[in-house]
Design a protein around this motif. Structure first.
Motif, PDB file in Angstrom:
ATOM      1  N   LEU A  13      31.705  29.122  51.222  1.00  0.00           N
ATOM      2  CA  LEU A  13      30.784  29.321  52.342  1.00  0.00           C
ATOM      3  C   LEU A  13      30.166  30.712  52.365  1.00  0.00           C
ATOM      4  CD1 LEU A  13      32.754  27.559  55.231  1.00  0.00           C
ATOM      5  CD2 LEU A  13      30.750  26.685  54.011  1.00  0.00           C
ATOM      6  N   ALA A  14      30.963  31.731  52.042  1.00  0.00           N
ATOM      7  CA  ALA A  14      30.491  33.110  52.202  1.00  0.00           C
ATOM      8  C   ALA A  14      30.049  33.753  50.893  1.00  0.00           C
ATOM      9  CB  ALA A  14      31.587  33.966  52.842  1.00  0.00           C
ATOM     10  N   GLY A  15      30.120  33.017  49.795  1.00  0.00           N
ATOM     11  CA  GLY A  15      29.842  33.616  48.490  1.00  0.00           C
ATOM     12  C   GLY A  15      28.479  34.269  48.390  1.00  0.00           C
ATOM     13  N   GLY A  16      27.451  33.560  48.821  1.00  0.00           N
ATOM     14  CA  GLY A  16      26.098  34.107  48.734  1.00  0.00           C
ATOM     15  C   GLY A  16      25.907  35.329  49.602  1.00  0.00           C
ATOM     16  N   ASP A  17      26.450  35.290  50.816  1.00  0.00           N
ATOM     17  CA  ASP A  17      26.317  36.431  51.726  1.00  0.00           C
ATOM     18  C   ASP A  17      27.014  37.663  51.173  1.00  0.00           C
ATOM     19  OD1 ASP A  17      24.790  35.202  53.735  1.00  0.00           O
ATOM     20  OD2 ASP A  17      26.577  34.339  54.666  1.00  0.00           O
ATOM     21  N   LEU A  18      28.211  37.487  50.623  1.00  0.00           N
ATOM     22  CA  LEU A  18      28.956  38.636  50.124  1.00  0.00           C
ATOM     23  C   LEU A  18      28.285  39.248  48.899  1.00  0.00           C
ATOM     24  CD1 LEU A  18      32.620  37.355  50.557  1.00  0.00           C
ATOM     25  CD2 LEU A  18      31.404  39.014  51.972  1.00  0.00           C
ATOM     26  N   THR A  19      27.817  38.412  47.991  1.00  0.00           N
ATOM     27  CA  THR A  19      27.110  38.941  46.822  1.00  0.00           C
ATOM     28  C   THR A  19      25.857  39.690  47.244  1.00  0.00           C
ATOM     29  OG1 THR A  19      27.960  37.175  45.397  1.00  0.00           O
ATOM     30  CG2 THR A  19      25.976  38.314  44.656  1.00  0.00           C
ATOM     31  N   ARG A  20      25.119  39.134  48.199  1.00  0.00           N
ATOM     32  CA  ARG A  20      23.914  39.799  48.696  1.00  0.00           C
ATOM     33  C   ARG A  20      24.240  41.154  49.317  1.00  0.00           C
ATOM     34  NH1 ARG A  20      22.273  40.132  53.671  1.00  0.00           N
ATOM     35  NH2 ARG A  20      23.586  38.390  54.373  1.00  0.00           N
ATOM     36  N   VAL A  31      29.490  41.995  40.545  1.00  0.00           N
ATOM     37  CA  VAL A  31      30.337  41.122  41.374  1.00  0.00           C
ATOM     38  C   VAL A  31      30.743  39.885  40.569  1.00  0.00           C
ATOM     39  CG1 VAL A  31      30.455  39.724  43.468  1.00  0.00           C
ATOM     40  CG2 VAL A  31      29.226  41.903  43.499  1.00  0.00           C
ATOM     41  N   ARG A  32      32.035  39.654  40.500  1.00  0.00           N
ATOM     42  CA  ARG A  32      32.585  38.445  39.894  1.00  0.00           C
ATOM     43  C   ARG A  32      33.350  37.670  40.963  1.00  0.00           C
ATOM     44  NH1 ARG A  32      29.269  38.719  35.792  1.00  0.00           N
ATOM     45  NH2 ARG A  32      29.745  40.345  34.268  1.00  0.00           N
ATOM     46  N   ASN A  33      33.531  36.366  40.749  1.00  0.00           N
ATOM     47  CA  ASN A  33      34.134  35.516  41.768  1.00  0.00           C
ATOM     48  C   ASN A  33      35.255  34.661  41.203  1.00  0.00           C
ATOM     49  OD1 ASN A  33      32.130  35.814  44.209  1.00  0.00           O
ATOM     50  ND2 ASN A  33      30.848  35.550  42.409  1.00  0.00           N
ATOM     51  N   ILE A  34      36.345  34.604  41.948  1.00  0.00           N
ATOM     52  CA  ILE A  34      37.420  33.652  41.677  1.00  0.00           C
ATOM     53  C   ILE A  34      37.492  32.738  42.894  1.00  0.00           C
ATOM     54  CG2 ILE A  34      39.895  33.328  41.343  1.00  0.00           C
ATOM     55  CD1 ILE A  34      39.970  36.079  39.993  1.00  0.00           C
ATOM     56  N   ILE A  35      37.243  31.455  42.689  1.00  0.00           N
ATOM     57  CA  ILE A  35      37.186  30.500  43.809  1.00  0.00           C
ATOM     58  C   ILE A  35      38.262  29.443  43.617  1.00  0.00           C
ATOM     59  CG2 ILE A  35      35.761  28.831  45.059  1.00  0.00           C
ATOM     60  CD1 ILE A  35      33.288  30.288  43.904  1.00  0.00           C
ATOM     61  N   ASP A  36      39.152  29.334  44.595  1.00  0.00           N
ATOM     62  CA  ASP A  36      40.142  28.254  44.621  1.00  0.00           C
ATOM     63  C   ASP A  36      40.039  27.585  45.989  1.00  0.00           C
ATOM     64  OD1 ASP A  36      42.289  26.565  44.803  1.00  0.00           O
ATOM     65  OD2 ASP A  36      43.781  28.005  44.081  1.00  0.00           O
ATOM     66  N   ASP A  37      39.266  26.506  46.049  1.00  0.00           N
ATOM     67  CA  ASP A  37      39.054  25.858  47.340  1.00  0.00           C
ATOM     68  C   ASP A  37      40.175  24.885  47.696  1.00  0.00           C
ATOM     69  OD1 ASP A  37      38.446  23.806  45.614  1.00  0.00           O
ATOM     70  OD2 ASP A  37      36.359  23.602  46.227  1.00  0.00           O
ATOM     71  N   SER A  38      41.294  24.967  46.968  1.00  0.00           N
ATOM     72  CA  SER A  38      42.487  24.213  47.376  1.00  0.00           C
ATOM     73  C   SER A  38      43.367  25.047  48.310  1.00  0.00           C
ATOM     74  CB  SER A  38      43.317  23.808  46.146  1.00  0.00           C
ATOM     75  OG  SER A  38      44.010  24.919  45.595  1.00  0.00           O
ATOM     76  N   MET A  39      43.168  26.365  48.330  1.00  0.00           N
ATOM     77  CA  MET A  39      44.072  27.212  49.120  1.00  0.00           C
ATOM     78  C   MET A  39      43.893  27.007  50.619  1.00  0.00           C
ATOM     79  SD  MET A  39      44.636  30.862  47.161  1.00  0.00           S
ATOM     80  CE  MET A  39      42.934  31.388  47.029  1.00  0.00           C
ATOM     81  N   LEU A  40      42.648  27.020  51.098  1.00  0.00           N
ATOM     82  CA  LEU A  40      42.443  26.920  52.540  1.00  0.00           C
ATOM     83  C   LEU A  40      42.916  25.584  53.111  1.00  0.00           C
ATOM     84  CD1 LEU A  40      41.515  28.318  55.079  1.00  0.00           C
ATOM     85  CD2 LEU A  40      39.178  27.507  54.627  1.00  0.00           C
ATOM     86  N   PRO A  41      42.617  24.427  52.482  1.00  0.00           N
ATOM     87  CA  PRO A  41      43.170  23.170  53.013  1.00  0.00           C
ATOM     88  C   PRO A  41      44.692  23.179  53.077  1.00  0.00           C
ATOM     89  CG  PRO A  41      41.394  22.705  51.476  1.00  0.00           C
ATOM     90  CD  PRO A  41      41.666  24.174  51.372  1.00  0.00           C
ATOM     91  N   SER A  67      41.063  41.287  33.969  1.00  0.00           N
ATOM     92  CA  SER A  67      39.688  40.972  33.544  1.00  0.00           C
ATOM     93  C   SER A  67      38.727  42.124  33.775  1.00  0.00           C
ATOM     94  CB  SER A  67      39.196  39.726  34.288  1.00  0.00           C
ATOM     95  OG  SER A  67      40.015  38.612  34.002  1.00  0.00           O
ATOM     96  N   GLY A  68      39.240  43.271  34.220  1.00  0.00           N
ATOM     97  CA  GLY A  68      38.391  44.453  34.328  1.00  0.00           C
ATOM     98  C   GLY A  68      37.950  44.823  35.722  1.00  0.00           C
ATOM     99  N   ALA A  69      38.556  44.233  36.741  1.00  0.00           N
ATOM    100  CA  ALA A  69      38.162  44.585  38.105  1.00  0.00           C
ATOM    101  C   ALA A  69      38.580  46.013  38.436  1.00  0.00           C
ATOM    102  CB  ALA A  69      38.811  43.625  39.108  1.00  0.00           C
TER     103      ALA A  69
END
Length: 220
Positions: A13-20, A31-41, A67-69
Motif C-alpha cells: 500500500l505505501a510502497g509508491g509513497d515511500l519511494t516518492r 531505494v530497494r524493497n523487500i515485500i512479504d505480504d504474508s506477515m501482516l495477515p 545486499s548492501g543496505a
C-alpha cells in the motif's frame, strides 16, 4: 548522498509513497524493497507478532545488510517491535516509520489520539508513544480510535471510502486532544481531503522518511 535504503514492507500500500518521499528528500539515495505480504495477515489473525513473523523479519534485515543496505526502513507499525529485535542482528541502522512521529506527538501535547485502521497496530503504537513520553519525561493520555472497516476499504482499492470513514472520526477528536496520530502509513491517503486542521494531525511516511534521511546523512 550515494547511500542505499532497503524498505521492509508487509504490504504494497505505501510502497509508491515511500519511494516518492525518498526521491524528493534524498534524490541520490537508492531505494530497494523487500515485500512479504504474508506477515501482516499473520499478525492480524494472531493479534500480534508471531515467532514466525519475527524470524522472517529478522532474516530480511540480515539479508538487506548483506545486499548492501546502508539503512533499513521498517514500513509497518504492526511489526515495529520485530524491528527492535532485528536491530541486534545487524550493524546498520533500522529506522521505524513511526518512531520519530511518536516523539513529535509527545512534544506537541499531552492528550494524544491514535487513529488506527488495523487492530494489530493499536498496541504497538500506544506502547511506542508511552516509551517516547517516558524518554522525554512527559505524562500523556491516549485516546484510541479504531476503524478496521476503513482498512478493508483501502485493501480493496477504495481510497474514497477509506477516507470518508476516517475523516469524520478524526474531526470529532479536535476538541478532545492536542494532537492526532495516524497509526497506519496508508492513512497518508487522507492528506488531500483533510484540509486545514485546528490541531496537528501527524502521518508517519513524511516524518519517518525525513528521520531516515537525517540518519543516513550522519553516517560516515
Amino acid at each position: 548522498m550515494g547511500k542505499t535504503v532497503f524498505i521492509i514492507h508487509t504490504n504494497q500500500l505505501a510502497g509508491g509513497d515511500l519511494t516518492r518521499l525518498f526521491n524528493e528528500m534524498a534524490p541520490d539515495v537508492t531505494v530497494r524493497n523487500i515485500i512479504d505480504d504474508s506477515m501482516l495477515p499473520e499478525v492480524l489473525s494472531s493479534g500480534g507478532v508471531t515467532p514466525g513473523v519475527l524470524r522472517r523479519y529478522c532474516a530480511y534485515a540480515v539479508q538487506a545488510e548483506a545486499s548492501g543496505a546502508d539503512l533499513i526502513f521498517s514500513q509497518c507499525s504492526s511489526v515495529g517491535e520485530a524491528a527492535d529485535v532485528a536491530r541486534a542482528m545487524v550493524s546498520i541502522p533500522i529506522v521505524k516509520i513511526d518512531e520519530r512521529m511518536a516523539e513529535v506527538a509527545c512534544q506537541m501535547g499531552s492528550r494524544i489520539a491514535v487513529v488506527a485502521t488495523a487492530s494489530c497496530t493499536m498496541g504497538p503504537t500506544t506502547r511506542l508513544l508511552s516509551r517516547a513520553a517516558e524518554r522525554l519525561g512527559k505524562r500523556i493520555s491516549i485516546v484510541e480510535e479504531l476503524r478496521t472497516d476503513a482498512f478493508q476499504r483501502m485493501l480493496a482499492g477504495d481510497k474514497k471510502g477509506h477516507n470518508e470513514l476516517l475523516l469524520g472520526r478524526i474531526r470529532g477528536l479536535y476538541s478532545r486532544v492536542d494532537v492526532v496520530v495516524c497509526a497506519q502509513g496508508s492513512m497518508l491517503a487522507l492528506k488531500p481531503d483533510l484540509g486545514e486542521t485546528p490541531i496537528p494531525v501527524l502521518m508517519s511516511p513524511p516524518i519517518g522518511v525525513k528521520h531516515a534521511v537525517e540518519v543516513l546523512s550522519a553516517l560516515q
